[in-house]
Each structure stands twice: as structure tokens, then as C-alpha cells.
Motif scaffolding. Structure first.
Motif, PDB file in Angstrom:
ATOM      1  N   ARG A   1     -93.206  57.824  44.320  1.00 16.56           N
ATOM      2  CA  ARG A   1     -92.413  56.888  45.119  1.00 16.56           C
ATOM      3  C   ARG A   1     -92.891  56.936  46.564  1.00 16.56           C
ATOM      4  O   ARG A   1     -93.544  57.878  46.989  1.00 16.56           O
ATOM      5  CB  ARG A   1     -90.925  57.247  45.061  1.00 16.56           C
ATOM      6  N   GLY A   2     -92.539  55.891  47.325  1.00 18.80           N
ATOM      7  CA  GLY A   2     -92.905  55.846  48.723  1.00 18.80           C
ATOM      8  C   GLY A   2     -92.058  56.799  49.549  1.00 18.80           C
ATOM      9  O   GLY A   2     -90.992  57.265  49.118  1.00 18.80           O
ATOM     10  N   SER A   3     -92.525  57.078  50.768  1.00 22.67           N
ATOM     11  CA  SER A   3     -91.799  58.006  51.636  1.00 22.67           C
ATOM     12  C   SER A   3     -90.448  57.453  52.072  1.00 22.67           C
ATOM     13  O   SER A   3     -89.561  58.208  52.467  1.00 22.67           O
ATOM     14  CB  SER A   3     -92.656  58.334  52.869  1.00 22.67           C
ATOM     15  N   ASN A   4     -90.273  56.115  51.979  1.00 18.76           N
ATOM     16  CA  ASN A   4     -88.987  55.513  52.359  1.00 18.76           C
ATOM     17  C   ASN A   4     -87.901  55.751  51.311  1.00 18.76           C
ATOM     18  O   ASN A   4     -86.755  55.360  51.502  1.00 18.76           O
ATOM     19  CB  ASN A   4     -89.154  54.012  52.598  1.00 18.76           C
ATOM     20  N   ALA A   5     -88.265  56.371  50.182  1.00 19.18           N
ATOM     21  CA  ALA A   5     -87.305  56.579  49.096  1.00 19.18           C
ATOM     22  C   ALA A   5     -86.825  58.019  49.020  1.00 19.18           C
ATOM     23  O   ALA A   5     -86.200  58.412  48.033  1.00 19.18           O
ATOM     24  CB  ALA A   5     -87.947  56.184  47.762  1.00 19.18           C
ATOM     25  N   ARG A   6     -87.098  58.815  50.055  1.00 19.26           N
ATOM     26  CA  ARG A   6     -86.758  60.245  49.998  1.00 19.26           C
ATOM     27  C   ARG A   6     -85.259  60.482  49.848  1.00 19.26           C
ATOM     28  O   ARG A   6     -84.840  61.402  49.159  1.00 19.26           O
ATOM     29  CB  ARG A   6     -87.262  60.930  51.265  1.00 19.26           C
ATOM     30  N   ASN A   7     -84.468  59.666  50.500  1.00 16.47           N
ATOM     31  CA  ASN A   7     -83.020  59.879  50.478  1.00 16.47           C
ATOM     32  C   ASN A   7     -82.306  58.966  49.487  1.00 16.47           C
ATOM     33  O   ASN A   7     -81.097  58.783  49.564  1.00 16.47           O
ATOM     34  CB  ASN A   7     -82.444  59.669  51.881  1.00 16.47           C
ATOM     35  N   THR A   8     -83.068  58.365  48.584  1.00 16.85           N
ATOM     36  CA  THR A   8     -82.502  57.445  47.604  1.00 16.85           C
ATOM     37  C   THR A   8     -82.772  57.968  46.208  1.00 16.85           C
ATOM     38  O   THR A   8     -83.878  58.441  45.918  1.00 16.85           O
ATOM     39  CB  THR A   8     -83.130  56.041  47.753  1.00 16.85           C
ATOM     40  N   GLU A   9     -81.766  57.901  45.359  1.00 18.49           N
ATOM     41  CA  GLU A   9     -81.922  58.405  43.999  1.00 18.49           C
ATOM     42  C   GLU A   9     -82.919  57.542  43.231  1.00 18.49           C
ATOM     43  O   GLU A   9     -82.947  56.317  43.372  1.00 18.49           O
ATOM     44  CB  GLU A   9     -80.567  58.397  43.274  1.00 18.49           C
ATOM     45  N   GLY A  10     -83.702  58.193  42.398  1.00 17.12           N
ATOM     46  CA  GLY A  10     -84.675  57.471  41.584  1.00 17.12           C
ATOM     47  C   GLY A  10     -85.661  58.443  40.977  1.00 17.12           C
ATOM     48  O   GLY A  10     -85.845  59.566  41.473  1.00 17.12           O
ATOM     49  N   ALA A  11     -86.306  58.018  39.885  1.00 18.99           N
ATOM     50  CA  ALA A  11     -87.250  58.893  39.180  1.00 18.99           C
ATOM     51  C   ALA A  11     -88.699  58.480  39.373  1.00 18.99           C
ATOM     52  O   ALA A  11     -89.610  59.208  38.999  1.00 18.99           O
ATOM     53  CB  ALA A  11     -86.931  58.910  37.677  1.00 18.99           C
ATOM     54  N   GLY A  12     -88.962  57.301  39.950  1.00 22.80           N
ATOM     55  CA  GLY A  12     -90.335  56.853  40.126  1.00 22.80           C
ATOM     56  C   GLY A  12     -90.985  56.403  38.840  1.00 22.80           C
ATOM     57  O   GLY A  12     -92.196  56.593  38.648  1.00 22.80           O
ATOM     58  N   LEU A  13     -90.204  55.794  37.947  1.00 25.59           N
ATOM     59  CA  LEU A  13     -90.738  55.349  36.654  1.00 25.59           C
ATOM     60  C   LEU A  13     -90.754  53.830  36.498  1.00 25.59           C
ATOM     61  O   LEU A  13     -91.464  53.304  35.636  1.00 25.59           O
ATOM     62  CB  LEU A  13     -89.917  55.955  35.507  1.00 25.59           C
ATOM     63  N   GLY A  14     -89.960  53.119  37.310  1.00 28.04           N
ATOM     64  CA  GLY A  14     -89.806  51.677  37.116  1.00 28.04           C
ATOM     65  C   GLY A  14     -91.111  50.911  37.191  1.00 28.04           C
ATOM     66  O   GLY A  14     -91.464  50.147  36.282  1.00 28.04           O
ATOM     67  N   LEU A  15     -91.878  51.092  38.265  1.00 25.17           N
ATOM     68  CA  LEU A  15     -93.142  50.364  38.420  1.00 25.17           C
ATOM     69  C   LEU A  15     -94.199  50.868  37.444  1.00 25.17           C
ATOM     70  O   LEU A  15     -95.054  50.098  36.988  1.00 25.17           O
ATOM     71  CB  LEU A  15     -93.640  50.503  39.861  1.00 25.17           C
TER      72      LEU A  15
END
Length: 421
Positions: free
Chosen positions: A372-386
Motif C-alpha cells: 500500500r502507499g504511504s498515505n494508507a498508514r493510518n487506514t485499515e486495509g490489507a493491500g489486496l484489492g488492486l
């Protein structure tokens, strides 16, 4: 054993060369004449001087007899010096023949020292030539032996190591216990076998882990769906604004959990090779409906789509669009620009937000798993969508491109036209 024989043979030849050179170097040429034989020559020639036609050489020396006028009167063989000057140049022995106290002639005794020296030189040259030839043969044989016992096995080991480094663990390494690398060869092949066993065990463990993750992901969806359903009922029957806000938040979190679990489940199925993508011909109007379904927060104006048939899987394409819009909602939280146009044999759909995009160096890895990008550090997510979306698009003979657009992150979905594949 062969190596020792080669070395011993080379040492013997070297010693023979040294001995030959030493003997020849310390030997002093002997140009002196045998005085006893010289006296015998002088006595016999003096006695037979007046009848030299009957004279016989009783020694091993060769000589020439000249009269008092330096005329040749006798010689033991041809090729001898026949004048005093020639004898002096050849370093022959010149003696006067005296009869009754009068010099009546001269005896020139041939000096064979130069011939002897030349013979010795030729002998030494022959001996050294033979020794050098034998030594060269030994070295050539040793070079061939070294090539077969060291160089060629080493090259085999090098090629084997390259295959192992590339992951080819099925081809065994030929073992030859007759060369110096025999033990290494066996050790390397044992290493290959152990690496292959370890890789098989790792693959089995990964398979078991993926199956467990897939099962748990599927099982988690059931209680999440129940929580969402109960929350929706509570939202519908309550009149308390605070309760409504709580129910709405629960429903949103349930949707978020459901999306994360769905992506994890999909990625796991792909690793298990159980994820199917079945493209068919779809009317472009259905793609418009999919865009509207994905934009459930109504942050985009869905444009008209060129009328055509695209090659896609309805379910998988909807997942792709859902993931793109969900990422925009989650990270950018802005309005969304959607464009659609026909280019060659493709329909190109651009989806761009106003979030400012990501760092240029992060763009190439956004389609990788768990990135994930650095802008997603404080946002929940697994980095699988894309990652999943890119896999789906490739299976549908299309593309998923990510770039920084004019306003923010831009994701381009490229759909192949049906019949143009």
C-alpha cells in the motif's frame, strides 16, 4: 596415483636435463695430442721417408707428410690440412722430419679436438631434445589429466550451482569418484536432494496454510453477515438518533470487514488455483450499471459508454470496480471523475479522485500483494484489492493501470472488445 606418476616422471626428466647440462658445462675441451702416438708417427715416417709409398700408419692418428718444398708426399686420409698455413688455422701439430741432422720434410698431425667437441655438442643436443620432448609429453598428459579431473568437474559444479540458483532441483549431478571433486560432487547432489525435499515440504505447508485461511475467511463472513442484518433491523425500528448513528457505524464496519475478508479469501483461492474467471460477451450498458453499483456513495458522475460488447466476467469485473471505488472512498474521501472511451479494440475506463495521488516510487508496487502507499498508514486495509483486480483484468485479457493523474490517483480499467481477442 596418476598425479604422483606424472610428477615423478617430470622430476626424473628434469634431473636428467640438469645432469647433462652440468656435464657439458664443466667439461673442458682437450686439444692435446697423444705424445706416444706422435713419437711413433715421427719414427715410422722418418724410417720410411724415402719409400713412403710403402708406409703404413701404425697409430690411430691421421697425418700428412710434406717434403722440404712443402709438397704433399703422403696422407692417411682425405680432408686433412695439406699446407702449413692450413694446419696452423686448424691447430694441427707440425713437426720437422730430420734425417742426418737435416730437415727433409714436415709431418702435420691432424687435431681432432674440434670434431670431438662437435660430436659432444650433438650428443648433448640430442639428449636435451629427447628430454624436453618427454617432459613436454608429460606436461601435456598432466594438463589433460588435470582437465578431466579438476577443470571439467569444476565446470559441471558451476553449471549445477547455476541450475540450483534458478530453482531447478530435478536434475541430479553426475558423480565421479575418480576425480578430486568426487566427494564435493556427492555433497552437492545431497544438498540438491535436501533442498528439493525442503521445497516440497514448504509448498505443502503453504498449501495447508492457504486452505486454512480460505476456510476461516469463508467462516468469518457468516457471523459478519448476521451482525449486519441485525444492525439493519435495529436501524429500521429505532427512533433514537444516537442509536441510529451507532447502527449505521456498525453496518459500515461490517461492510469494511466483509470487503477485507472477501479480498483475503479471493487472494487465497488464487494461490490455491481455485479462483475461476470466465469471461463472456457483455453489453457495455451492463458496465454502466456495474459502475453505478460500485459508486454506492454517489461520488461520481457515470458517463455514457460507447455501445459495444466487451469481453469480461460480470462477477469479477464488478469486484474490480468495487475495489477501485472502495479504495477511493477509504483513502481519498473526495469526489471521483469517471471517463469512458473507445480506443482501438478496447474500452478504456478512467477512475480518478482528488486525493493528490501517491509518491511516484510507490506506483510500481501498488498492484503487488500486501503493498500500500504511504498515505494508507493510518487506514485499515490489507493491500489486496488492486492485486486481485489486476489478476482479474489479466484473466479477462484486459489491463489495470495505475498512475498519478491531474488531481489524484488514477486507475485505468482496459476492457477488451468481444470478438477482438
Amino acid at each position: 596415483m596418476k598425479r604422483q606418476a606424472f610428477l615423478i616422471g617430470a622430476l626424473i626428466v628434469l634431473i636428467a636435463e640438469i645432469i647433462t647440462l652440468t656435464v657439458f658445462a664443466v667439461q673442458t675441451p682437450d686439444f692435446s695430442q697423444d705424445t706416444v702416438a706422435v713419437n711413433e708417427v715421427m719414427q715410422s715416417v722418418t724410417e720410411d721417408f724415402n719409400a713412403l709409398e710403402q708406409h703404413k700408419n701404425i697409430t690411430d692418428l691421421d697425418y700428412v707428410v710434406l717434403d722440404e718444398n712443402s709438397n704433399l708426399v703422403y696422407k692417411t686420409k682425405s680432408g686433412l690440412s695439406e699446407s702449413v698455413n692450413a694446419a696452423i688455422s686448424h691447430r694441427d701439430t707440425i713437426l720437422d722430419i730430420t734425417i742426418n741432422d737435416s730437415v727433409v720434410g714436415k709431418v702435420i698431425i691432424y687435431n681432432d679436438g674440434a670434431q670431438t667437441l662437435q660430436s659432444q655438442k650433438q650428443t648433448a643436443i640430442i639428449v636435451l631434445s629427447v628430454a624436453i620432448t618427454v617432459q613436454g609429453g608429460i606436461f601435456i598428459g598432466y594438463a589433460v589429466y588435470m582437465n578431466f579431473t579438476i577443470i571439467r568437474p569444476f565446470r559441471k559444479l558451476k553449471g549445477f550451482a547455476e541450475r540450483v540458483a534458478c530453482g531447478n532441483l530435478d536434475i541430479p549431478l553426475e558423480m565421479d569418484r575418480q576425480n578430486l571433486f568426487g566427494a564435493f560432487t556427492e555433497s552437492f547432489d545431497i544438498m540438491r536432494s535436501e533442498l528439493k525435499k525442503a521445497r516440497i515440504a514448504e509448498a505443502q505447508a503453504q498449501q495447508s496454510k492457504n486452505e486454512l485461511v480460505a476456510k476461516l475467511s469463508h467462516d468469518i463472513k457468516t457471523p459478519v453477515a448476521s451482525i449486519k442484518a441485525v444492525s439493519e433491523v435495529g436501524l429500521a425500528v429505532t427512533d433514537n438518533e444516537k442509536d441510529k448513528a451507532n447502527y449505521t457505524q456498525i453496518i459500515g464496519k461490517a461492510d469494511q470487514i466483509n470487503t477485507l475478508v472477501t479480498n483475503l479469501f479471493t487472494a487465497t483461492l488464487e494461490e490455491l488455483q481455485q479462483l475461476t474467471v470466465t469471461p463472456t460477451s457483455i453489453d457495455s450498458k451492463q458496465v454502466i450499471a456495474m459502475l453505478e453499483n460500485a459508486d454506492y456513495m454517489h461520488r461520481a458522475a457515470v458517463p455514457d459508454m460507447p455501445e459495444c460488447l466487451v469481453y469480461a466476467d460480470r462477477l469479477r469485473l464488478q469486484q474490480v470496480l468495487d475495489n477501485i471505488f472502495a479504495n477511493s472512498y477509504k483513502y481519498a474521501k473526495t469526489d471521483i471523475i469517471v471517463t469512458a472511451q473507445k480506443a482501438d479494440n478496447y474500452i478504456v475506463i478512467g477512475i480518478e479522485d482528488y486525493g493528490g495521488g501517491v509518491l511516484p516510487e510507490e506506483l510500481p508496487v501498488l498492484k503487488e500483494k500486501f503493498k500500500r502507499g504511504s498515505n494508507a498508514r493510518n487506514t485499515e486495509g490489507a493491500g489486496l484489492g488492486l492485486y486481485i483486480s489486476d489478476y482479474f483484468m489479466r484473466e479477462m485479457q484486459g489491463e489495470l493501470n495505475i498512475e498519478n493523474g491531474e488531481h489524484g490517483l488514477k486507475v485505468t480499467v482496459v476492457l477488451a472488445l468481444s470478438g477482438k481477442i
